[in-house]
Design a protein around this motif. Structure first.
Motif, PDB file in Angstrom:
ATOM      1  N   ARG A   1       0.765  -1.144   0.066  1.00  0.00           N
ATOM      2  CA  ARG A   1      -0.023  -0.099  -0.058  1.00  0.00           C
ATOM      3  C   ARG A   1       1.090   1.203  -0.080  1.00  0.00           C
ATOM      4  O   ARG A   1       0.621   2.272  -0.635  1.00  0.00           O
ATOM      5  CB  ARG A   1      -0.952  -0.049   1.298  1.00  0.00           C
ATOM      6  N   ASP A   2       1.879   1.293   0.872  1.00  0.00           N
ATOM      7  CA  ASP A   2       3.002   2.244   0.638  1.00  0.00           C
ATOM      8  C   ASP A   2       3.495   2.662  -0.545  1.00  0.00           C
ATOM      9  O   ASP A   2       3.629   3.811  -1.032  1.00  0.00           O
ATOM     10  CB  ASP A   2       3.916   2.326   2.209  1.00  0.00           C
TER      11      ASP A   2
ATOM     12  N   HIS B   1      -5.989  -2.568  -2.644  1.00  0.00           N
ATOM     13  CA  HIS B   1      -5.641  -1.969  -1.654  1.00  0.00           C
ATOM     14  C   HIS B   1      -6.541  -0.494  -1.786  1.00  0.00           C
ATOM     15  O   HIS B   1      -6.882   0.307  -0.715  1.00  0.00           O
ATOM     16  CB  HIS B   1      -4.340  -1.435  -1.763  1.00  0.00           C
ATOM     17  N   PHE B   2      -7.290  -0.257  -2.962  1.00  0.00           N
ATOM     18  CA  PHE B   2      -7.739   1.097  -3.176  1.00  0.00           C
ATOM     19  C   PHE B   2      -9.183   0.757  -3.934  1.00  0.00           C
ATOM     20  O   PHE B   2      -8.918   0.252  -4.841  1.00  0.00           O
ATOM     21  CB  PHE B   2      -7.112   2.337  -3.726  1.00  0.00           C
TER      22      PHE B   2
END
Length: 195
Positions: free
Chosen positions: A9-10, A47-48
């Motif tokens: 995610r980062d 993740h999004f």
């Protein structure tokens, strides 16, 4: 020993931040972000839920570092209040002189999403600007300035106006001119304090 890999995610947010800031959110596709992050589009969407969520995460990630810079520039100057406020603008001018500077990410994003006032990124940008205004109002209130909220709004208007004019003209000196105006406003407000 190799450093541990950053969480997926980062990496995605970092890739989006680079691309969105460099090229603008409308010009950057989800495919481009996935490629830059080294993930599949499916992983990105794991993740999004949407590009809108990714844009909001990009701006949320800018909030604390940007706000911390304002506070740092303010703290590093030990002069009177007007000079400490001017130092914030001097820090912004120095940043604007960097060859990769492309303006305020919050402003640029809000311009791209002007027809979408309910977009989560617009809300994050507005909250960031309110946070700056609240911080300034607190500082001015502690210093005994009459109507600290009004003065804080005036200084925020100078910050954002300077961002816009510097971006348009590519001349960071406008940031320093705005800093001089802010210092003048602050000095006048301090002179009006009750004795």
């Amino acid at each position: 020993m190799a450093p541990p890999e950053r969480p997926t995610r980062d990496r995605i947010v970092s890739a989006a931040a680079k691309l969105f800031y460099d090229e603008g959110i409308r010009r950057v596709s989800v495919d481009a972000v996935a490629e830059e992050a080294g993930v599949t589009k499916r992983t990105l969407y794991y993740h999004f839920a949407s590009k809108d969520d990714l844009v909001a995460a990009y701006l949320a990630g800018r909030d604390q570092p940007s706000f911390s810079k304002f506070q740092q520039w303010y703290r590093e100057n030990d002069g009177p209040l007007p000079e400490r406020i001017r130092a914030v603008f001097a820090g912004l001018a120095k940043s604007a002189r960097h060859p990769k500077w492309k303006g305020c990410g919050f402003q640029r994003t809000s311009a791209e999403l002007a027809n979408m006032p309910g977009h989560p990124a617009i809300k994050i940008g507005a909250a960031h600007k309110r946070r700056l205004e609240d911080w300034l109002a607190d500082i001015f209130g502690v210093e005994g300035v009459q109507e600290p909220r009004v003065l804080a709004r005036q200084v925020v208007l100078l910050v954002d106006g300077a961002f816009a004019v510097v971006l348009l003209n590519r001349d960071p000196d406008y940031m320093e001119t705005a800093g001089a105006a802010a210092a003048t406003l602050v000095a006048a407000a301090m002179d009006d304090r009750p004795v």
